[in-house]
Scaffold this motif. Structure first.
Motif, PDB file in Angstrom:
ATOM      1  N   LEU A  24       2.273 -22.961   0.815  1.00  0.00           N
ATOM      2  CA  LEU A  24       3.140 -22.865   1.985  1.00  0.00           C
ATOM      3  C   LEU A  24       2.941 -21.474   2.560  1.00  0.00           C
ATOM      4  O   LEU A  24       2.907 -20.488   1.806  1.00  0.00           O
TER       5      LEU A  24
ATOM      6  N   ILE B  55       3.839 -32.776   5.398  1.00  0.00           N
ATOM      7  CA  ILE B  55       5.081 -32.095   5.037  1.00  0.00           C
ATOM      8  C   ILE B  55       4.946 -30.576   5.075  1.00  0.00           C
ATOM      9  O   ILE B  55       5.779 -29.848   4.532  1.00  0.00           O
TER      10      ILE B  55
ATOM     11  N   ARG C  19       2.372 -28.487   4.001  1.00  0.00           N
ATOM     12  CA  ARG C  19       1.575 -27.742   3.027  1.00  0.00           C
ATOM     13  C   ARG C  19       0.152 -27.560   3.553  1.00  0.00           C
ATOM     14  O   ARG C  19      -0.421 -28.492   4.112  1.00  0.00           O
TER      15      ARG C  19
ATOM     16  N   TYR D 171       7.320 -28.200  -4.319  1.00  0.00           N
ATOM     17  CA  TYR D 171       7.956 -28.148  -3.007  1.00  0.00           C
ATOM     18  C   TYR D 171       8.895 -29.316  -2.777  1.00  0.00           C
ATOM     19  O   TYR D 171       9.919 -29.180  -2.113  1.00  0.00           O
ATOM     20  N   ASP D 172       8.596 -30.462  -3.338  1.00  0.00           N
ATOM     21  CA  ASP D 172       9.358 -31.643  -2.962  1.00  0.00           C
ATOM     22  C   ASP D 172      10.793 -31.632  -3.482  1.00  0.00           C
ATOM     23  O   ASP D 172      11.651 -32.289  -2.904  1.00  0.00           O
TER      24      ASP D 172
ATOM     25  N   ARG E 190      12.344 -29.585  -0.626  1.00  0.00           N
ATOM     26  CA  ARG E 190      11.956 -29.877   0.749  1.00  0.00           C
ATOM     27  C   ARG E 190      13.115 -30.521   1.509  1.00  0.00           C
ATOM     28  O   ARG E 190      13.740 -31.463   1.018  1.00  0.00           O
TER      29      ARG E 190
ATOM     30  N   SER F   1      20.761 -32.085   0.985  1.00  0.00           N
ATOM     31  CA  SER F   1      19.568 -31.950   0.152  1.00  0.00           C
ATOM     32  C   SER F   1      19.430 -33.140  -0.782  1.00  0.00           C
ATOM     33  O   SER F   1      20.403 -33.846  -1.085  1.00  0.00           O
TER      34      SER F   1
END
Length: 341
Positions: free
Chosen positions: A94, A124, A126, A212-213, A216, A302
């Motif tokens: 990122l 997404i 990246r 990251y997920d 995210r 979230s």
């Protein structure tokens, strides 16, 4: 369900930017799902709610110093979060900087020892980048703790401290691989874990490498349309057998953190002790292994907040969060904890 169903107001002053002086000094909100009863305790009081035969599941992933500071080759400041190293001198990252990042753009990090050139961007956000230089050496010598952006923003500095290196890591972290901490575990000290074992609680490790997920943002209005991308998990055969045996014997399975929950509910469905999981837990959801959950207070809208609502119900969780706010609990990664019974 709509994403707005998982929103709540939070005073900004309750967002924790520093850890407590001692790990076990955090506040602990006790929430009983069967009675809706709420109690206010210190984290060290958690032993009052554990009993002989319980199984405490911890995520032993270790946070990498995966953040690098540098600049665009044209001069503007930039930072990179290294999510994954790939073959052929490539990496998945990122990139944070002012303005739009373009394909083919070059960035320099780690005092000029690393050059990253953007190759392609996924859906997404990246980037796959070409790496020039020794990335492992750069991370070892220049890598920073990947604190959440809201912490560095409120601190008004992107630098991290020795305290962050110590406290944004659980005391039982052993397996390198995460770019964020399993924050519910940050409250345990070695001494408290010993006290818990003396009660007769079995403490078992699982691994989920947080990428990251996990953090995210959800950007779709209907949460069912949100897609989780895979994160690596692993549970030893011995631990897997012990977990299923304990469940058969009617002993409580207590998950420390949402990542432990996702590992447990993944193996409950797949019976595979290791692999990649994209399990997104949202209401309604049938929990097959988890009986109780220890968790921090999460960002509104979230996937983590949605998971907690799936476990205890939206109304009860929102009520518990209101109580926490009313009583000055600290929120998010360095914040306080909640035990859902």
């Amino acid at each position: 369900m709509r994403l707005d169903d998982f929103d709540y107001p939070l005073p900004e002053n309750l967002i924790a930017t520093q850890p407590t002086p001692e790990r076990t000094a955090s506040q602990l909100l006790i929430v009983c799902r069967s009675s809706n009863k709420i109690e206010h305790k210190k984290f060290s009081d958690i032993t009052e709610y554990l009993q002989k035969g319980d199984v405490l599941i911890i995520n032993n992933t270790k946070v990498l110093k995966a953040r690098l500071l540098g600049h665009r080759q044209t001069g503007g400041k930039a930072e990179a979060l290294i999510l994954q190293q790939s073959p052929e001198n490539c990496a998945i990252v990122l990139i944070g900087t002012r303005g739009k990042v373009k394909k083919g753009e070059a960035f320099v990090f780690a005092d000029g020892t690393i050059k990253l050139t953007t190759l392609e961007k996924d859906s997404i956000g990246r980037w796959k980048v070409a790496v020039e230089g020794d990335l492992n050496s750069a991370l070892k010598n220049f890598g920073l703790v990947p604190l959440p952006p809201y912490i560095t923003k409120k601190r008004r500095t992107k630098e991290t401290t020795e305290l962050d290196e110590l406290r944004y890591q659980t005391v039982y972290a052993t397996k390198n691989g995460s770019v964020a901490a399993p924050t519910a575990g940050l409250h345990f000290s070695q001494q408290l874990l010993k006290e818990i074992e003396k009660i007769g609680v079995e403490i078992l490790p699982v691994t989920l490498h947080i990428s990251y997920d996990t953090f995210r943002p959800v950007k779709v209005e209907k949460i069912e349309e949100h897609k989780m991308y895979s994160e690596y998990y692993e549970v030893s055969d011995d631990v897997t057998n012990r977990i299923f045996q304990a469940k058969q014997e009617g002993r409580r399975i207590i998950a420390v953190g949402t990542t432990s929950v996702r590992v447990l509910e993944t193996i409950a469905r797949t019976k595979c002790p290791k692999g990649w999981t994209d399990l997104f837990i949202y209401p309604p959801f049938e929990f097959k292994l988890v009986d109780c959950m220890l968790t921090n207070f999460h960002l509104p809208k979230s996937t983590l907040f949605i998971l907690v609502c799936a476990f205890a119900g939206i109304d009860l969780i929102k009520h518990a969060y209101k109580e926490a706010i009313k009583n000055g609990y600290r929120f998010y990664s360095y914040g306080d904890a909640m035990l859902l019974l």
